[in-house]
Design a protein around this motif. Structure first.
Motif, PDB file in Angstrom:
ATOM      1  N   TYR A  27       0.808  -1.219   0.000  1.00 13.52           N
ATOM      2  CA  TYR A  27       0.000   0.000   0.000  1.00 13.52           C
ATOM      3  C   TYR A  27       0.840   1.268   0.000  1.00 13.52           C
ATOM      4  O   TYR A  27       0.302   2.365  -0.221  1.00 13.52           O
ATOM      5  N   TYR A  28       2.140   1.143   0.208  1.00 10.69           N
ATOM      6  CA  TYR A  28       3.004   2.336   0.202  1.00 10.69           C
ATOM      7  C   TYR A  28       4.463   1.872   0.170  1.00 10.69           C
ATOM      8  O   TYR A  28       4.796   0.850   0.766  1.00 10.69           O
ATOM      9  N   GLU A  29       5.298   2.639  -0.516  1.00 11.37           N
ATOM     10  CA  GLU A  29       6.731   2.390  -0.501  1.00 11.37           C
ATOM     11  C   GLU A  29       7.448   3.711  -0.269  1.00 11.37           C
ATOM     12  O   GLU A  29       7.131   4.721  -0.902  1.00 11.37           O
ATOM     13  N   ALA A  30       8.408   3.693   0.647  1.00 14.16           N
ATOM     14  CA  ALA A  30       9.151   4.909   0.975  1.00 14.16           C
ATOM     15  C   ALA A  30      10.476   4.530   1.595  1.00 14.16           C
ATOM     16  O   ALA A  30      10.537   3.614   2.436  1.00 14.16           O
ATOM     17  N   ALA A  31      11.520   5.239   1.194  1.00 14.92           N
ATOM     18  CA  ALA A  31      12.859   5.073   1.769  1.00 14.92           C
ATOM     19  C   ALA A  31      13.298   3.611   1.774  1.00 14.92           C
ATOM     20  O   ALA A  31      13.879   3.118   2.746  1.00 14.92           O
ATOM     21  N   GLY A  32      12.972   2.908   0.711  1.00 15.15           N
ATOM     22  CA  GLY A  32      13.382   1.526   0.589  1.00 15.15           C
ATOM     23  C   GLY A  32      12.560   0.535   1.386  1.00 15.15           C
ATOM     24  O   GLY A  32      12.885  -0.659   1.406  1.00 15.15           O
ATOM     25  N   HIS A  33      11.497   0.995   2.047  1.00 15.56           N
ATOM     26  CA  HIS A  33      10.650   0.095   2.840  1.00 15.56           C
ATOM     27  C   HIS A  33       9.301  -0.070   2.158  1.00 15.56           C
ATOM     28  O   HIS A  33       8.691   0.904   1.709  1.00 15.56           O
ATOM     29  N   ARG A  34       8.835  -1.299   2.125  1.00 15.61           N
ATOM     30  CA  ARG A  34       7.552  -1.635   1.491  1.00 15.61           C
ATOM     31  C   ARG A  34       6.533  -1.932   2.574  1.00 15.61           C
ATOM     32  O   ARG A  34       6.697  -2.853   3.360  1.00 15.61           O
ATOM     33  N   PHE A  35       5.480  -1.142   2.618  1.00 17.78           N
ATOM     34  CA  PHE A  35       4.394  -1.358   3.577  1.00 17.78           C
ATOM     35  C   PHE A  35       3.297  -2.159   2.872  1.00 17.78           C
ATOM     36  O   PHE A  35       2.927  -1.858   1.736  1.00 17.78           O
ATOM     37  N   ALA A  36       2.760  -3.161   3.580  1.00 13.66           N
ATOM     38  CA  ALA A  36       1.812  -4.065   2.940  1.00 13.66           C
ATOM     39  C   ALA A  36       0.678  -4.403   3.888  1.00 13.66           C
ATOM     40  O   ALA A  36       0.697  -4.076   5.078  1.00 13.66           O
ATOM     41  N   MET A  37      -0.318  -5.079   3.338  1.00 12.75           N
ATOM     42  CA  MET A  37      -1.467  -5.533   4.122  1.00 12.75           C
ATOM     43  C   MET A  37      -1.883  -6.914   3.630  1.00 12.75           C
ATOM     44  O   MET A  37      -1.593  -7.303   2.491  1.00 12.75           O
ATOM     45  N   ASP A  38      -2.547  -7.652   4.504  1.00 13.75           N
ATOM     46  CA  ASP A  38      -3.177  -8.915   4.149  1.00 13.75           C
ATOM     47  C   ASP A  38      -4.674  -8.666   4.071  1.00 13.75           C
ATOM     48  O   ASP A  38      -5.270  -8.139   5.019  1.00 13.75           O
ATOM     49  N   VAL A  39      -5.285  -9.037   2.957  1.00 12.75           N
ATOM     50  CA  VAL A  39      -6.692  -8.728   2.692  1.00 12.75           C
ATOM     51  C   VAL A  39      -7.488 -10.027   2.606  1.00 12.75           C
ATOM     52  O   VAL A  39      -7.056 -10.987   1.969  1.00 12.75           O
ATOM     53  N   TRP A  40      -8.641 -10.037   3.259  1.00 13.02           N
ATOM     54  CA  TRP A  40      -9.561 -11.172   3.193  1.00 13.02           C
ATOM     55  C   TRP A  40     -10.855 -10.702   2.529  1.00 13.02           C
ATOM     56  O   TRP A  40     -11.510  -9.790   3.015  1.00 13.02           O
ATOM     57  N   MET A  41     -11.200 -11.333   1.432  1.00 10.62           N
ATOM     58  CA  MET A  41     -12.392 -10.942   0.689  1.00 10.62           C
ATOM     59  C   MET A  41     -13.472 -12.005   0.812  1.00 10.62           C
ATOM     60  O   MET A  41     -13.186 -13.209   0.733  1.00 10.62           O
ATOM     61  N   PRO A  42     -14.726 -11.586   0.992  1.00 11.87           N
ATOM     62  CA  PRO A  42     -15.823 -12.559   1.053  1.00 11.87           C
ATOM     63  C   PRO A  42     -16.021 -13.237  -0.291  1.00 11.87           C
ATOM     64  O   PRO A  42     -15.498 -12.771  -1.314  1.00 11.87           O
ATOM     65  N   PRO A  43     -16.770 -14.321  -0.335  1.00 14.57           N
ATOM     66  CA  PRO A  43     -16.931 -15.075  -1.578  1.00 14.57           C
ATOM     67  C   PRO A  43     -17.493 -14.227  -2.707  1.00 14.57           C
ATOM     68  O   PRO A  43     -18.402 -13.418  -2.510  1.00 14.57           O
ATOM     69  N   ALA A  44     -16.944 -14.406  -3.886  1.00 16.38           N
ATOM     70  CA  ALA A  44     -17.463 -13.722  -5.068  1.00 16.38           C
ATOM     71  C   ALA A  44     -18.737 -14.414  -5.528  1.00 16.38           C
ATOM     72  O   ALA A  44     -18.888 -15.627  -5.399  1.00 16.38           O
ATOM     73  N   GLY A  45     -19.669 -13.620  -6.049  1.00 20.77           N
ATOM     74  CA  GLY A  45     -20.894 -14.174  -6.594  1.00 20.77           C
ATOM     75  C   GLY A  45     -21.950 -14.492  -5.568  1.00 20.77           C
ATOM     76  O   GLY A  45     -23.013 -15.000  -5.904  1.00 20.77           O
ATOM     77  N   GLY A  46     -21.693 -14.178  -4.289  1.00 21.87           N
ATOM     78  CA  GLY A  46     -22.694 -14.417  -3.266  1.00 21.87           C
ATOM     79  C   GLY A  46     -23.420 -13.149  -2.921  1.00 21.87           C
ATOM     80  O   GLY A  46     -23.582 -12.240  -3.734  1.00 21.87           O
ATOM     81  N   ALA A  91      -8.899  -6.312   6.391  1.00 19.89           N
ATOM     82  CA  ALA A  91      -7.464  -6.296   6.099  1.00 19.89           C
ATOM     83  C   ALA A  91      -6.696  -5.917   7.347  1.00 19.89           C
ATOM     84  O   ALA A  91      -7.181  -5.152   8.189  1.00 19.89           O
ATOM     85  N   MET A  92      -5.483  -6.464   7.461  1.00 22.31           N
ATOM     86  CA  MET A  92      -4.540  -6.072   8.499  1.00 22.31           C
ATOM     87  C   MET A  92      -3.344  -5.443   7.808  1.00 22.31           C
ATOM     88  O   MET A  92      -2.687  -6.080   6.985  1.00 22.31           O
ATOM     89  N   ALA A  93      -3.059  -4.180   8.143  1.00 20.34           N
ATOM     90  CA  ALA A  93      -2.002  -3.432   7.474  1.00 20.34           C
ATOM     91  C   ALA A  93      -0.815  -3.218   8.396  1.00 20.34           C
ATOM     92  O   ALA A  93      -0.966  -3.092   9.616  1.00 20.34           O
ATOM     93  N   ASP A  94       0.365  -3.161   7.800  1.00 21.81           N
ATOM     94  CA  ASP A  94       1.556  -2.787   8.551  1.00 21.81           C
ATOM     95  C   ASP A  94       1.359  -1.434   9.222  1.00 21.81           C
ATOM     96  O   ASP A  94       0.738  -0.522   8.654  1.00 21.81           O
ATOM     97  N   HIS A  95       1.925  -1.280  10.412  1.00 22.20           N
ATOM     98  CA  HIS A  95       1.996   0.039  11.029  1.00 22.20           C
ATOM     99  C   HIS A  95       2.836   0.938  10.120  1.00 22.20           C
ATOM    100  O   HIS A  95       3.860   0.511   9.594  1.00 22.20           O
ATOM    101  N   PRO A  96       2.417   2.198   9.909  1.00 22.65           N
ATOM    102  CA  PRO A  96       3.144   3.066   8.978  1.00 22.65           C
ATOM    103  C   PRO A  96       4.545   3.469   9.420  1.00 22.65           C
ATOM    104  O   PRO A  96       5.278   4.068   8.631  1.00 22.65           O
ATOM    105  N   THR A  97       4.924   3.197  10.668  1.00 23.58           N
ATOM    106  CA  THR A  97       6.289   3.466  11.108  1.00 23.58           C
ATOM    107  C   THR A  97       7.101   2.187  10.980  1.00 23.58           C
ATOM    108  O   THR A  97       6.805   1.202  11.657  1.00 23.58           O
ATOM    109  N   PRO A  98       8.117   2.161  10.126  1.00 17.66           N
ATOM    110  CA  PRO A  98       8.864   0.917   9.933  1.00 17.66           C
ATOM    111  C   PRO A  98       9.730   0.592  11.138  1.00 17.66           C
ATOM    112  O   PRO A  98      10.100   1.488  11.905  1.00 17.66           O
TER     113      PRO A  98
END
Length: 207
Positions: A27-46, A91-98
């Motif tokens: 979700y963001y990259e800065a100063a050589g650090h990659r911030f990310a999140m894990d996303v859980w999506m409900p079933p498609a088509g339901g 979703a669970m996202a990295d804290h924005p402070t590396p």
């Protein structure tokens, strides 16, 4: 429940049936650090496609481990499993402070990252074919202020921004901010010497 020896030290996920896991979404990259999140999506088509799906984004209080065992064993602050069981996209996202930064916030940098995380969750939901019914944010301890920033510091209050998905809505409709630091001016008189040294190293000595 197997206790600490039975839990992987890397990542722990408990998904409702039919949910899709989208790990390590940046979700963001800065100063050589990659911030990310894990996303859980409900079933498609339901039911998720027939009606707007609420989304909840939790910022990890621990900036070294996003979904690792300590979040479940020591702190038990992770709420997204229960919300997923109710049909939310979460979703669970990295804290924005590396790492190794602790309890510090570089403003407005942390605001830009928090807003980028909200946009990224919306973008992932749209890409999964879901209609977003609103976004809530959650933060506990050092992530409490991050959730507050995401909810209250929009582009009108803090102009300028960076990060991906600039075409996505970054508004937040609900926030749960628990046990955080919200009066940052009060940190000029830190409660402990250790915190004083940490904050002075990040922001300079206010005295």
């Amino acid at each position: 429940w197997a206790g600490p020896p039975g839990i992987a030290a890397d990542r722990c996920f408990i998904l409702p049936a039919g949910y899709r896991l989208m790990p390590d979404v940046p979700y963001y990259e800065a100063a050589g650090h990659r911030f990310a999140m894990d996303v859980w999506m409900p079933p498609a088509g339901g039911a998720g496609q027939a009606a707007p799906v609420p989304c909840v984004l939790q910022f990890a209080h621990n900036n070294a481990e996003r979904m690792a065992a300590p979040n479940f064993i020591r702190y038990r602050d992770t709420l997204i499993e229960g919300l997923a069981s109710l049909g939310f996209a979460v979703a669970m996202a990295d804290h924005p402070t590396p790492p190794p930064g602790i309890s510090t916030y570089q403003v407005p940098d942390v605001i830009y990252k928090a807003r980028a995380a909200v946009r990224t969750l919306r973008a992932q939901a749209h890409a999964a074919g879901l209609t977003v019914g609103g976004v809530g944010v959650i933060g506990f301890s050092r992530a409490g202020a991050v959730a507050a920033f995401a909810a209250l510091a929009g582009p009108e209050q803090v102009p300028g921004d960076a990060g991906p998905h600039r075409d996505c809505d970054e508004s937040v409709q609900a926030a749960l901010c628990a046990s955080g630091k919200y009066d940052l001016l009060a940190l000029a008189d830190p409660p402990t010497p250790q915190m004083g040294r940490t904050l002075a190293a990040a922001w300079g000595d206010p005295r």
